[in-house]
Write a protein that holds these residues in place. Sequence first.
Motif, PDB file in Angstrom:
ATOM      1  N   SER A  51      52.741 -32.609 151.100  1.00  0.00           N
ATOM      2  CA  SER A  51      53.323 -31.569 151.957  1.00  0.00           C
ATOM      3  C   SER A  51      52.376 -30.379 152.000  1.00  0.00           C
ATOM      4  O   SER A  51      52.062 -29.794 150.961  1.00  0.00           O
ATOM      5  CB  SER A  51      54.693 -31.135 151.427  1.00  0.00           C
ATOM      6  N   GLY A  53      51.469 -26.676 153.984  1.00  0.00           N
ATOM      7  CA  GLY A  53      52.072 -25.650 154.818  1.00  0.00           C
ATOM      8  C   GLY A  53      51.152 -24.483 155.115  1.00  0.00           C
ATOM      9  O   GLY A  53      50.151 -24.253 154.431  1.00  0.00           O
ATOM     10  N   GLN A  55      51.574 -20.325 155.851  1.00  0.00           N
ATOM     11  CA  GLN A  55      52.447 -19.153 155.849  1.00  0.00           C
ATOM     12  C   GLN A  55      51.678 -17.973 156.425  1.00  0.00           C
ATOM     13  O   GLN A  55      50.558 -17.683 155.992  1.00  0.00           O
ATOM     14  CB  GLN A  55      52.925 -18.825 154.440  1.00  0.00           C
ATOM     15  N   GLN A 117      56.774 -19.820 157.989  1.00  0.00           N
ATOM     16  CA  GLN A 117      56.267 -20.961 157.224  1.00  0.00           C
ATOM     17  C   GLN A 117      56.444 -22.236 158.043  1.00  0.00           C
ATOM     18  O   GLN A 117      57.528 -22.501 158.562  1.00  0.00           O
ATOM     19  CB  GLN A 117      57.012 -21.116 155.894  1.00  0.00           C
ATOM     20  N   THR A 119      55.595 -26.323 157.546  1.00  0.00           N
ATOM     21  CA  THR A 119      55.146 -27.334 156.586  1.00  0.00           C
ATOM     22  C   THR A 119      55.171 -28.710 157.232  1.00  0.00           C
ATOM     23  O   THR A 119      56.145 -29.077 157.896  1.00  0.00           O
ATOM     24  CB  THR A 119      56.046 -27.343 155.335  1.00  0.00           C
ATOM     25  N   LEU A 144      49.733 -23.450 151.472  1.00  0.00           N
ATOM     26  CA  LEU A 144      50.850 -23.974 150.692  1.00  0.00           C
ATOM     27  C   LEU A 144      50.677 -25.482 150.508  1.00  0.00           C
ATOM     28  O   LEU A 144      50.472 -26.209 151.482  1.00  0.00           O
ATOM     29  CB  LEU A 144      52.192 -23.708 151.393  1.00  0.00           C
ATOM     30  N   SER A 146      53.126 -27.986 148.631  1.00  0.00           N
ATOM     31  CA  SER A 146      54.394 -27.949 147.905  1.00  0.00           C
ATOM     32  C   SER A 146      54.714 -29.226 147.153  1.00  0.00           C
ATOM     33  O   SER A 146      55.507 -29.210 146.216  1.00  0.00           O
ATOM     34  CB  SER A 146      55.544 -27.634 148.869  1.00  0.00           C
ATOM     35  N   SER A 147      54.122 -30.356 147.539  1.00  0.00           N
ATOM     36  CA  SER A 147      54.412 -31.591 146.809  1.00  0.00           C
ATOM     37  C   SER A 147      53.325 -32.618 147.068  1.00  0.00           C
ATOM     38  O   SER A 147      52.652 -32.593 148.105  1.00  0.00           O
ATOM     39  CB  SER A 147      55.779 -32.163 147.208  1.00  0.00           C
ATOM     40  N   MET A 204      53.541 -29.098 139.070  1.00  0.00           N
ATOM     41  CA  MET A 204      53.151 -28.350 140.259  1.00  0.00           C
ATOM     42  C   MET A 204      52.024 -27.364 139.970  1.00  0.00           C
ATOM     43  O   MET A 204      51.194 -27.102 140.823  1.00  0.00           O
ATOM     44  CB  MET A 204      54.360 -27.604 140.822  1.00  0.00           C
ATOM     45  N   ALA A 208      48.579 -26.833 142.142  1.00  0.00           N
ATOM     46  CA  ALA A 208      48.188 -25.563 142.742  1.00  0.00           C
ATOM     47  C   ALA A 208      46.756 -25.200 142.357  1.00  0.00           C
ATOM     48  O   ALA A 208      45.971 -24.742 143.178  1.00  0.00           O
ATOM     49  CB  ALA A 208      49.149 -24.461 142.304  1.00  0.00           C
TER      50      ALA A 208
END
Length: 240
Positions: A51, A53, A55, A117, A119, A144, A146-147, A204, A208
Amino acid sequence: MRLLSSMLILAVATHALGAQQPAAPTLQRVPEIAVSAVGETEVTPDRARVSIGVQTQAPTAADAASRNATLQQAVINAIMALGIPAERISTQGYNVYPEQTYDNTTRRSRITGYNVQNTVVVDVWKVEQVGAVLDAALSKGANLVSSLAFYSSQEDVARRRALQNAVARARADAEAMAAAAGGRLGELLELTSGISYAPPPRPMMEMARAAAAPAATPISEGTQTLNAQVSARWRFVPGT
């Protein structure tokens, strides 16, 4: 008097006939051996879903949305340039919300800007491309991640191997129990299965840091263990 005697004779005869009827047979429970077992097999993931994204922030919602659309389209184009078709890129979420600050003078909150945002989920069918997908997206404005989830395109094959291992273990346990009880296994009476998939956790924070690294992003898919559980019942044949 004669009528009373006839009634007594009939009652005695009826009682005698009832006493001569055989008793209902008693059902005996057939001895059984019931076991449960778990089989495992390891599979190496060859695909991934990530995922990604964008922002953005601006004084107005329209400006934030316009800037976001430009950046997200650039991100999608960069991912598609790696050979990933558009049908494997789908929107996961789109959010618009205001930025607010509290004014101590007026004692009221006021809106200072807007966040947008957007995604998308990218289905990567070549696991070795995951790092390149992340790098391409981040270089075009994505901020971003996220997963990240790995999976195998051969999950059905691995699941059947796990089931075979579980059944073999169940039968071995049942045979050991039957032998210890002085008998052997008879016919199979029942066999049921359940399945559970347990991929290894991926923190996570590690994702990151990897996404923010200036060098090529290293990604390791590792291995995943597929568990299959079965329950079985066999007839127990006592020894002679």
